[in-house]
Design a protein around this motif. Structure first.
Motif, mmCIF file in Angstrom:
data_model
loop_
_atom_site.group_PDB
_atom_site.id
_atom_site.type_symbol
_atom_site.label_atom_id
_atom_site.label_comp_id
_atom_site.label_asym_id
_atom_site.label_seq_id
_atom_site.Cartn_x
_atom_site.Cartn_y
_atom_site.Cartn_z
ATOM 1 N N ARG A 148 0.838 -1.212 0.000
ATOM 2 C CA ARG A 148 0.000 0.000 0.000
ATOM 3 C C ARG A 148 0.867 1.255 0.000
ATOM 4 O O ARG A 148 0.579 2.226 -0.711
ATOM 5 C CB ARG A 148 -0.929 -0.001 1.217
ATOM 6 N N LEU A 149 1.927 1.245 0.810
ATOM 7 C CA LEU A 149 2.840 2.383 0.836
ATOM 8 C C LEU A 149 3.513 2.553 -0.524
ATOM 9 O O LEU A 149 3.635 3.678 -1.030
ATOM 10 C CB LEU A 149 3.869 2.186 1.942
ATOM 11 N N ALA A 150 3.949 1.449 -1.112
ATOM 12 C CA ALA A 150 4.588 1.521 -2.431
ATOM 13 C C ALA A 150 3.626 2.077 -3.475
ATOM 14 O O ALA A 150 4.017 2.878 -4.336
ATOM 15 C CB ALA A 150 5.083 0.137 -2.849
ATOM 16 N N ALA A 151 2.352 1.656 -3.406
ATOM 17 C CA ALA A 151 1.351 2.158 -4.354
ATOM 18 C C ALA A 151 1.103 3.645 -4.153
ATOM 19 O O ALA A 151 0.930 4.400 -5.129
ATOM 20 C CB ALA A 151 0.051 1.376 -4.194
ATOM 21 N N GLN A 152 1.099 4.084 -2.901
ATOM 22 C CA GLN A 152 0.932 5.522 -2.625
ATOM 23 C C GLN A 152 2.081 6.330 -3.203
ATOM 24 O O GLN A 152 1.876 7.375 -3.835
ATOM 25 C CB GLN A 152 0.832 5.750 -1.113
ATOM 26 N N LEU A 153 3.316 5.824 -3.035
ATOM 27 C CA LEU A 153 4.469 6.525 -3.600
ATOM 28 C C LEU A 153 4.428 6.507 -5.129
ATOM 29 O O LEU A 153 4.815 7.485 -5.780
ATOM 30 C CB LEU A 153 5.769 5.903 -3.096
ATOM 31 N N ALA A 154 3.977 5.395 -5.700
ATOM 32 C CA ALA A 154 3.843 5.337 -7.155
ATOM 33 C C ALA A 154 2.852 6.387 -7.648
ATOM 34 O O ALA A 154 3.071 7.014 -8.692
ATOM 35 C CB ALA A 154 3.406 3.940 -7.593
ATOM 36 N N ASP A 155 1.785 6.598 -6.894
ATOM 37 C CA ASP A 155 0.839 7.680 -7.229
ATOM 38 C C ASP A 155 1.517 9.039 -7.118
ATOM 39 O O ASP A 155 1.394 9.891 -8.004
ATOM 40 C CB ASP A 155 -0.369 7.639 -6.284
ATOM 41 N N ASP A 156 2.225 9.253 -6.023
ATOM 42 C CA ASP A 156 2.862 10.552 -5.773
ATOM 43 C C ASP A 156 3.863 10.912 -6.866
ATOM 44 O O ASP A 156 3.951 12.074 -7.283
ATOM 45 C CB ASP A 156 3.568 10.544 -4.415
ATOM 46 N N PHE A 157 4.629 9.917 -7.304
ATOM 47 C CA PHE A 157 5.687 10.175 -8.282
ATOM 48 C C PHE A 157 5.281 9.821 -9.715
ATOM 49 O O PHE A 157 6.098 9.944 -10.625
ATOM 50 C CB PHE A 157 6.948 9.389 -7.910
ATOM 51 N N GLN A 158 4.016 9.364 -9.886
ATOM 52 C CA GLN A 158 3.559 8.932 -11.212
ATOM 53 C C GLN A 158 4.494 7.871 -11.773
ATOM 54 O O GLN A 158 4.950 7.933 -12.921
ATOM 55 C CB GLN A 158 3.443 10.125 -12.162
ATOM 56 N N ALA A 159 4.803 6.890 -10.938
ATOM 57 C CA ALA A 159 5.788 5.866 -11.270
ATOM 58 C C ALA A 159 5.119 4.530 -11.574
ATOM 59 O O ALA A 159 3.987 4.264 -11.165
ATOM 60 C CB ALA A 159 6.771 5.694 -10.110
#
Length: 269
Positions: free
Chosen positions: A21-32
């Protein structure tokens, strides 16, 4: 400098769900792009040796059990990643750390747990992989499912590992409202922070310096205390450095942070 590809290690322990979930949130934040990864090596040690009747069935059944574990890990990843559009899954019959290291070239950032919280055959031990990963690693404690990183603490000694960690962390630092560069004095003085502060300010990072004293506690504990006092939910530090202070030599601080930090740690070697 940005983060375009995030890789997260997945196992069957409960902390893995929060980690994804944390990784998915960061992927959203960085558009990664988000890459989930898992591996397990079948244990053939109990199989009969030679052309016995049971041997024909033993190896396939062991492989089937491992593939079932990997399918369950993929299901954990897909469920916890939610509605992420740019996702990829990678798995293999292999040792988890070796497979992750071989795939890390695809990632700007690798997200790991502490290890030992799930199936030991699936878990990646961050202490064993950090030195050979070749990528910054974000170590996520159990029960942490989000990383705001509005305030970031940098554990500073003037070593190549710490300098590399600061540069690797720039995508986070540039988004933060404040970066606190923490030096820990364990009785031998501290390294000068003027150059690293100037470096961060040149990259438009609002950076200040604070000095903490160990006062009988471990350097890692003093670093965590300083981070918490300044409201930081991310610590940036070099991994397994060989700096001037003996408390930072041979990975003492690294091991302590991996074992018990309640705050996410971004580490580079």
């Amino acid at each position: 400098m940005t983060i375009a590809n995030i890789m997260v290690a997945v196992d069957l322990g409960e902390p893995a769900r929060d980690r994804v979930r944390l990784a998915a949130q960061l992927a959203d934040d960085f558009q990664a792009r988000l890459i989930g990864i898992a591996a397990e090596m079948p244990d053939y040690g109990g199989c009969p040796v030679g052309p016995t009747p049971g041997g024909a069935y033993c190896i396939p059944s062991i492989q089937e059990a491992v593939l079932d574990d990997l399918n369950r890990a993929q299901a954990v990843f897909q469920a916890a990643a939610g509605g992420q559009r740019r996702v990829e899954w990678r798995s293999n019959l292999d040792f988890p750390s070796a497979f992750l290291a071989s795939q890390a070239a695809a990632a700007d950032l690798v997200i790991l747990g502490r290890g030992g919280d799930g199936n030991p055959c699936l878990c990646v031990d961050p202490g064993n992989i950090l030195m050979g990963l070749g990528r910054p690693a974000l170590i996520v404690p159990p029960e942490v499912g989000r990383l705001a990183a509005k305030r970031v603490a940098v554990g500073w000694t003037n070593t190549c590992e710490a300098r590399r960690a600061v540069r690797d962390a720039l995508p986070f630092l540039k988004r933060a409202s404040e970066a606190v560069v923490v030096t820990v004095d364990t009785g031998h003085g501290t390294d000068d922070t003027r150059d690293v502060i100037a470096f961060l300010q040149a990259h438009d990072v609002c950076a200040t310096s604070v000095r903490a004293e160990a006062q009988g506690i471990a350097a890692a504990e003093a670093l965590v205390e300083a981070a918490v006092q300044h409201g930081a939910d991310l610590i940036v530090t070099g991994a397994y450095g060989h700096g001037r202070l003996r408390e930072w030599v041979s990975g003492g601080v690294t091991r302590a942070l991996l074992a018990g930090s309640p705050v996410c740690c971004l580490m580079s070697h």
